[in-house]
Enzyme design. Structure first.
Site, PDB file in Angstrom:
ATOM      1  N   SER A 171     -31.324 -19.224  22.830  1.00 41.73           N
ATOM      2  CA  SER A 171     -30.881 -19.595  24.168  1.00 41.73           C
ATOM      3  C   SER A 171     -30.815 -18.349  25.051  1.00 41.73           C
ATOM      4  CB  SER A 171     -29.530 -20.307  24.080  1.00 41.73           C
ATOM      5  OG  SER A 171     -29.150 -20.859  25.308  1.00 41.73           O
ATOM      6  N   ARG A 241     -17.123 -26.846  30.958  1.00 44.23           N
ATOM      7  CA  ARG A 241     -17.544 -26.995  29.566  1.00 44.23           C
ATOM      8  C   ARG A 241     -18.099 -28.389  29.295  1.00 44.23           C
ATOM      9  NH1 ARG A 241     -19.772 -24.558  25.374  1.00 44.23           N
ATOM     10  NH2 ARG A 241     -18.869 -25.131  23.367  1.00 44.23           N
ATOM     11  N   ASP A 337     -34.921 -30.577  22.676  1.00 38.56           N
ATOM     12  CA  ASP A 337     -34.186 -29.649  23.535  1.00 38.56           C
ATOM     13  C   ASP A 337     -34.706 -29.809  24.955  1.00 38.56           C
ATOM     14  OD1 ASP A 337     -32.995 -27.554  24.870  1.00 38.56           O
ATOM     15  OD2 ASP A 337     -33.719 -25.986  23.525  1.00 38.56           O
ATOM     16  N   HIS A 370     -30.584 -28.941  22.275  1.00 36.32           N
ATOM     17  CA  HIS A 370     -30.537 -27.484  22.384  1.00 36.32           C
ATOM     18  C   HIS A 370     -29.720 -26.854  21.265  1.00 36.32           C
ATOM     19  CE1 HIS A 370     -30.861 -23.625  24.296  1.00 36.32           C
ATOM     20  NE2 HIS A 370     -29.553 -23.521  24.458  1.00 36.32           N
ATOM     21  N   ASP A 371     -28.668 -27.542  20.825  1.00 45.35           N
ATOM     22  CA  ASP A 371     -27.799 -26.992  19.781  1.00 45.35           C
ATOM     23  C   ASP A 371     -28.479 -26.852  18.429  1.00 45.35           C
ATOM     24  OD1 ASP A 371     -25.440 -26.201  20.841  1.00 45.35           O
ATOM     25  OD2 ASP A 371     -24.275 -27.927  20.195  1.00 45.35           O
TER      26      ASP A 371
END
Length: 457
Positions: A171, A241, A337, A370-371
């Site tokens: 990232s 967040r 992602d 993405h994680d």
């Protein structure tokens, strides 16, 4: 270019037992010389928090720098003694027998300036006499990815390392790895950039802006000097967040985990209370984040993300941008992602191929979004295991090659609060670092909480 997915993918790599690096302690190193910044400002004397794992070999050639993403830190691997849940944010990847094997490599994790986990940042005292001993707050200078890389290079210098075996990041960390290949092309053998992009899309900048507005419009933000008022803009941090967390997960992953499941047996017919489990999850993530992350740091890091665009000075031409690069590249992306989609990695790969650079690319068919770069996907880890195994083999061949000018074990690094361990001369006849387990790092600053880009607890 490779794409791995489904049951048909198989990788044989001579696995050996994996374990943790064990209990570690953060270190800190102070730099008296100001750090010039891209903005034209400079950061006065500053401190970097860092950790090391494994042992530096006699040739000082087996160091791997790990660059962190938005809300992570220098605590890459291992645990803090007596603290449950204190595993490093990439502990599944870094350690003895793991893809980045600390029996072979000397791994460095560093917390960037502007962060809130021990390095100089907005919560640090402002040395300007006019500040009268107050913390920087929103007066901390704006920093860029390139500024962070310059700071990291100073730390690498102080550790007595001329060339890194690799720079690794996912990232935002991947952006830093790419920047290393451009700013210090002769100082790394390999750039490993995962789930990253050559710049942010307009949509990504938009997400960051909404998150920042949530923070700065919180009544307790006080222009960024909230510590003087004894408060924290928790509401803004929570919303920021929650917004970010949505972008870290794929639609499939969110649907599989939560779907439309209710928090209770039936609708409560409320516009304020939690009705769906996904709402409860996002609120939980927001609450947890607001307890350990600094609001000004969030503003700084998301802006650094926005600014990263190395091709800008080349009229947007990535091929021209990477003409100065000389190292090998390993890029990895994940099919679901959507924040840093595979197409963005394709842009980088094309630029590298256009420059006839040595590049490998793997596109992993994974459902996590993405994680995925933080999770235990065996296909993804097999790619990185092979990458670092080949690098270790190369280093070992060089280290054992007879040479009249073969490097001898150097003196302890200078310029910092703690010296990096150095392998004994006898270790040179074995794979880098493997024969002797490095002792836990010592000395240092306050411990950072375990953090991830957005992975569920």
């Amino acid at each position: 270019m490779s794409r791995f997915g489904g049951a048909g993918f198989f990788f044989a790599c001579g696995l050996h037992p994996m374990s943790s690096v064990g209990d570690v302690q953060p270190k800190s190193m102070h730099f008296a010389a100001p750090l010039p910044l891209a903005s034209g400002a400079s950061l006065a004397g500053y401190t970097l928090a860092y950790e090391t794992y494994g042992r530096l070999n006699a040739a000082r050639s087996n160091a791997v720098l790990v660059c962190h993403a938005l809300n992570a830190s220098h605590h890459v691997a291992g645990t803090y003694a007596g603290k449950d849940g204190s595993e490093g944010w990439w502990d599944n990847l870094v350690g003895p027998g793991k893809p980045l094997d600390t029996d072979r490599f000397f791994v460095i994790g560093v917390n960037n300036p502007g962060s809130c986990f021990g390095s100089t940042g907005p919560t640090s005292p402002n040395p300007d006499p006019a500040a009268n001993g107050r913390t920087y707050g929103s007066d901390f200078p704006v920093v860029t990815v390139e500024d962070w890389v310059d700071a990291q290079a100073r730390l690498v210098d102080a550790l007595g390392i001329t060339q890194l075996a690799a720079v690794l990041g996912g990232s935002l960390g991947g952006m830093q790895a790419l920047a290393w290949s451009l700013q210090y092309p002769q100082r790394l053998r390999q750039c490993v950039a995962i789930a990253t992009a050559p710049n942010l899309s307009a949509q990504n900048i938009a997400f960051n802006e909404v998150a920042r507005r949530a923070i700065v419009t919180d009544p307790e933000f006080h222009g960024g000097h909230y510590t003087e008022h004894g408060v924290i803009p928790r509401r803004g941090l929570r919303v920021a967040r929650m917004i970010g967390h949505i972008t870290y997960l794929s639609d499939d992953a969110m649907e599989a985990k939560f779907g439309r499941d209710l928090q209770s047996a039936a609708f409560g017919y409320s516009t304020q209370d939690v009705e769906f489990q996904i709402e409860s999850y996002l609120r939980y993530q927001g609450d947890k984040f607001s307890e350990y992350f600094d609001a000004n740091t969030y503003l700084l890091i998301t802006r650094a993300l926005d600014y990263f665009d190395p091709a800008r000075e080349h009229g947007g031409d990535l091929t021209a941008t990477f003409a100065k690069a000389t190292c090998r590249f390993e890029l990895v992306s994940f099919t679901t992602d959507w924040r840093f989609a595979p197409a963005r990695s394709h842009e980088i790969v094309k630029a590298l191929v256009d420059n006839r650079l040595d590049v490998s690319y793997a596109e992993i068919d994974a459902p996590h979004g993405h994680d995925a770069f933080l999770l235990d996907d065996p296909r993804y880890h097999a790619v990185l295991r092979a990458c670092f195994a080949n690098l270790a083999k190369e280093l070992y061949a060089e280290e054992t090659r007879p040479s009249p000018s073969r490097p001898q074990a150097g003196s302890a690094p200078s310029g910092g609060s703690a010296a990096a361990p150095v392998a004994s001369e006898g270790a040179a006849s074995r794979p880098p670092g493997r024969p002797e387990a490095g002792s836990a790092p010592s000395g240092g600053s306050a411990a950072a909480p375990a953090a991830s880009e957005g992975a569920p607890p």
